[in-house]
Motif scaffolding. Structure first.
Motif, PDB file in Angstrom:
ATOM      1  N   LYS A 187       0.844  -1.200   0.000  1.00 14.76           N
ATOM      2  CA  LYS A 187       0.000   0.000   0.000  1.00 14.76           C
ATOM      3  C   LYS A 187       0.879   1.250   0.000  1.00 14.76           C
ATOM      4  O   LYS A 187       0.654   2.179  -0.780  1.00 14.76           O
ATOM      5  CB  LYS A 187      -0.949   0.015   1.192  1.00 14.76           C
ATOM      6  CG  LYS A 187      -1.896   1.217   1.183  1.00 14.76           C
ATOM      7  CD  LYS A 187      -2.882   1.147   2.326  1.00 14.76           C
ATOM      8  CE  LYS A 187      -3.864   2.298   2.341  1.00 14.76           C
ATOM      9  NZ  LYS A 187      -3.319   3.618   2.179  1.00 14.76           N
ATOM     10  N   GLU A 188       1.888   1.254   0.839  1.00 12.54           N
ATOM     11  CA  GLU A 188       2.784   2.407   0.944  1.00 12.54           C
ATOM     12  C   GLU A 188       3.619   2.611  -0.319  1.00 12.54           C
ATOM     13  O   GLU A 188       3.757   3.732  -0.810  1.00 12.54           O
ATOM     14  CB  GLU A 188       3.713   2.213   2.149  1.00 12.54           C
ATOM     15  CG  GLU A 188       4.730   3.304   2.338  1.00 12.54           C
ATOM     16  CD  GLU A 188       5.681   3.032   3.499  1.00 12.54           C
ATOM     17  OE1 GLU A 188       6.725   3.708   3.557  1.00 12.54           O
ATOM     18  OE2 GLU A 188       5.392   2.153   4.346  1.00 12.54           O
ATOM     19  N   ILE A 200       0.366   1.572  -4.001  1.00  9.62           N
ATOM     20  CA  ILE A 200      -0.940   2.251  -4.044  1.00  9.62           C
ATOM     21  C   ILE A 200      -0.845   3.723  -3.652  1.00  9.62           C
ATOM     22  O   ILE A 200      -1.319   4.596  -4.383  1.00  9.62           O
ATOM     23  CB  ILE A 200      -1.967   1.525  -3.140  1.00  9.62           C
ATOM     24  CG1 ILE A 200      -2.138   0.071  -3.594  1.00  9.62           C
ATOM     25  CG2 ILE A 200      -3.296   2.280  -3.117  1.00  9.62           C
ATOM     26  CD1 ILE A 200      -2.692  -0.124  -4.985  1.00  9.62           C
ATOM     27  N   ASP A 201      -0.229   4.008  -2.515  1.00  6.42           N
ATOM     28  CA  ASP A 201      -0.150   5.398  -2.035  1.00  6.42           C
ATOM     29  C   ASP A 201       0.664   6.301  -2.954  1.00  6.42           C
ATOM     30  O   ASP A 201       0.533   7.523  -2.897  1.00  6.42           O
ATOM     31  CB  ASP A 201       0.428   5.456  -0.618  1.00  6.42           C
ATOM     32  CG  ASP A 201      -0.517   4.876   0.422  1.00  6.42           C
ATOM     33  OD1 ASP A 201      -1.697   4.618   0.106  1.00  6.42           O
ATOM     34  OD2 ASP A 201      -0.059   4.664   1.568  1.00  6.42           O
ATOM     35  N   LYS A 202       1.483   5.716  -3.806  1.00 13.58           N
ATOM     36  CA  LYS A 202       2.291   6.505  -4.738  1.00 13.58           C
ATOM     37  C   LYS A 202       1.643   6.598  -6.123  1.00 13.58           C
ATOM     38  O   LYS A 202       2.273   7.032  -7.078  1.00 13.58           O
ATOM     39  CB  LYS A 202       3.695   5.908  -4.855  1.00 13.58           C
ATOM     40  CG  LYS A 202       4.479   6.066  -3.561  1.00 13.58           C
ATOM     41  CD  LYS A 202       5.890   5.554  -3.697  1.00 13.58           C
ATOM     42  CE  LYS A 202       6.638   5.833  -2.395  1.00 13.58           C
ATOM     43  NZ  LYS A 202       8.053   5.500  -2.494  1.00 13.58           N
TER      44      LYS A 202
END
Length: 131
Positions: A16-17, A20-22
């Motif tokens: 996720k970090e 996805i978060d990027k």
């Protein structure tokens, strides 16, 4: 096939970090009786530029074309996501995967190798998707 490098461990342990978060994407292949058997991600490198990464299929389903179907699904989504560049980095020892990538529109690219190839110690093949 390879020793996990620190970048692999980061992405795999915190998808996720790191994906996805990027601004990236992750897809999974689900077998009707075996559950999740494969995955593939697009990691955002800059606006319109994505790396196809962390593609893998469980060994017990190899030969069922799960990887090919997963890759083709990602490639149907990719033009609206990676509208400038879609590339991948791999190793020449991954002959079956390289053949799959070539069969599905990826070509070897020295420019991609020069720009992104140092991301992984094991990287000696860089390919770019040509629509």
């Amino acid at each position: 096939m390879f020793v996990l490098e620190p970048v692999d461990e980061d992405v795999i342990s915190r998808p996720k970090e790191f994906i996805i978060d990027k601004g990236g994407y992750i897809w999974f292949a689900k077998h009707p009786t075996l559950g999740i058997v494969g995955t593939c991600a697009l990691a955002k490198k800059s606006d319109g530029v994505f790396e196809l990464t962390k593609m893998g299929v469980a060994s017990n389903v190899r030969g069922l074309k799960v990887g090919e179907r997963l890759l083709q699904h990602v490639l149907t989504e990719a033009p609206s996501i990676a509208f400038n560049t879609l590339f991948l980095l791999t190793n020449k020892d991954c002959e079956a995967a390289i053949h799959l990538y070539e069969k599905n529109g990826f070509t070897h690219c020295a420019d991609i190798m020069d720009k992104y190839g140092s991301a992984y110690e094991r990287c000696n093949v860089a390919m770019r998707y040509i629509r």
